[in-house]
Motif scaffolding. Sequence first.
Motif, PDB file in Angstrom:
ATOM      1  N   GLU A 141      -9.532  49.383 -17.135  1.00 45.05           N
ATOM      2  CA  GLU A 141     -10.731  49.012 -17.905  1.00 45.05           C
ATOM      3  C   GLU A 141     -11.779  50.126 -17.783  1.00 45.05           C
ATOM      4  OE1 GLU A 141     -11.067  46.422 -19.833  1.00 45.05           O
ATOM      5  OE2 GLU A 141      -9.139  45.526 -19.308  1.00 45.05           O
ATOM      6  N   TYR A 143     -15.901  51.153 -18.017  1.00 45.17           N
ATOM      7  CA  TYR A 143     -17.250  50.594 -17.883  1.00 45.17           C
ATOM      8  C   TYR A 143     -18.279  51.719 -18.002  1.00 45.17           C
ATOM      9  CZ  TYR A 143     -14.352  46.962 -15.832  1.00 45.17           C
ATOM     10  OH  TYR A 143     -13.368  46.030 -15.624  1.00 45.17           O
ATOM     11  N   TYR A 145     -22.349  52.981 -17.471  1.00 48.71           N
ATOM     12  CA  TYR A 145     -23.543  52.688 -16.685  1.00 48.71           C
ATOM     13  C   TYR A 145     -24.502  53.868 -16.795  1.00 48.71           C
ATOM     14  CZ  TYR A 145     -26.041  49.994 -13.166  1.00 48.71           C
ATOM     15  OH  TYR A 145     -26.944  49.202 -12.519  1.00 48.71           O
ATOM     16  N   ASP A 161     -22.315  47.692 -17.907  1.00 46.88           N
ATOM     17  CA  ASP A 161     -21.480  46.553 -18.261  1.00 46.88           C
ATOM     18  C   ASP A 161     -21.588  45.446 -17.228  1.00 46.88           C
ATOM     19  OD1 ASP A 161     -20.153  47.351 -20.728  1.00 46.88           O
ATOM     20  OD2 ASP A 161     -19.383  49.009 -19.511  1.00 46.88           O
ATOM     21  N   PHE A 163     -19.424  43.847 -15.572  1.00 50.42           N
ATOM     22  CA  PHE A 163     -18.584  43.988 -14.394  1.00 50.42           C
ATOM     23  C   PHE A 163     -19.344  44.696 -13.273  1.00 50.42           C
ATOM     24  CE2 PHE A 163     -14.656  44.355 -12.073  1.00 50.42           C
ATOM     25  CZ  PHE A 163     -14.821  45.511 -11.329  1.00 50.42           C
TER      26      PHE A 163
END
Length: 205
Positions: A141, A143, A145, A161, A163
């Motif tokens: 996955e 992500y 930031y 994100d 997560f």
Amino acid sequence: MFNDNLKAIRKEKGYTQESLAIELNVVRQTVSKWEKGLSVPDAEMLQKIAEVLDVSVVRLLDAELPQEKEERNELAEQLARINEQLAVKNRRARKIWKAVIIIPVIIIVILAVLFTLGRANFTENQTPAGKVAYTCTLDGETYEYEFEYNKNYQVISAGGDAFINDHIDIESDDVNQAVAHLKDYFKEHGGTVKLTEQEGIPITE
């Protein structure tokens, strides 16, 4: 009487009505009215006249008459004392009013300066000086930031994100520590962290 004494002493001291008026900071007509008995100076002005003419207030008020001399001198002295007390009282009153006016003005100026400095400091702390963005991967996955920070490396805003927000507790407002925390988390869990954007002053991590 005062008006006669003033005229006589003025001439004795070599003053004209005009020159005396200048010394007393009044117009010549004022001196003329005093000497004609049409008006009288207040306590403070009477004291100033005595100082300019270099005589006592008693002499200004004392009628130079031979009869009842002692009584008139005593009366003049009493008037002089009253006049001096009034002059002192007027000076104190002016000082009090000056304090009443000046103290609030000083307080307002101090508050204005503090407000300006505080606002400038707040504005400075909220002005972005740099920005970094990272692309992180973990378990297939991806992500995103990013951090935005001021010149003191304090985090102004941060986003990413769900997560990351759910699994990383970033307590520090120092961007270098926050980024280090982010990298440690992904690397410890077998992921990767890649810098994808950097603007302004660089972070030191």
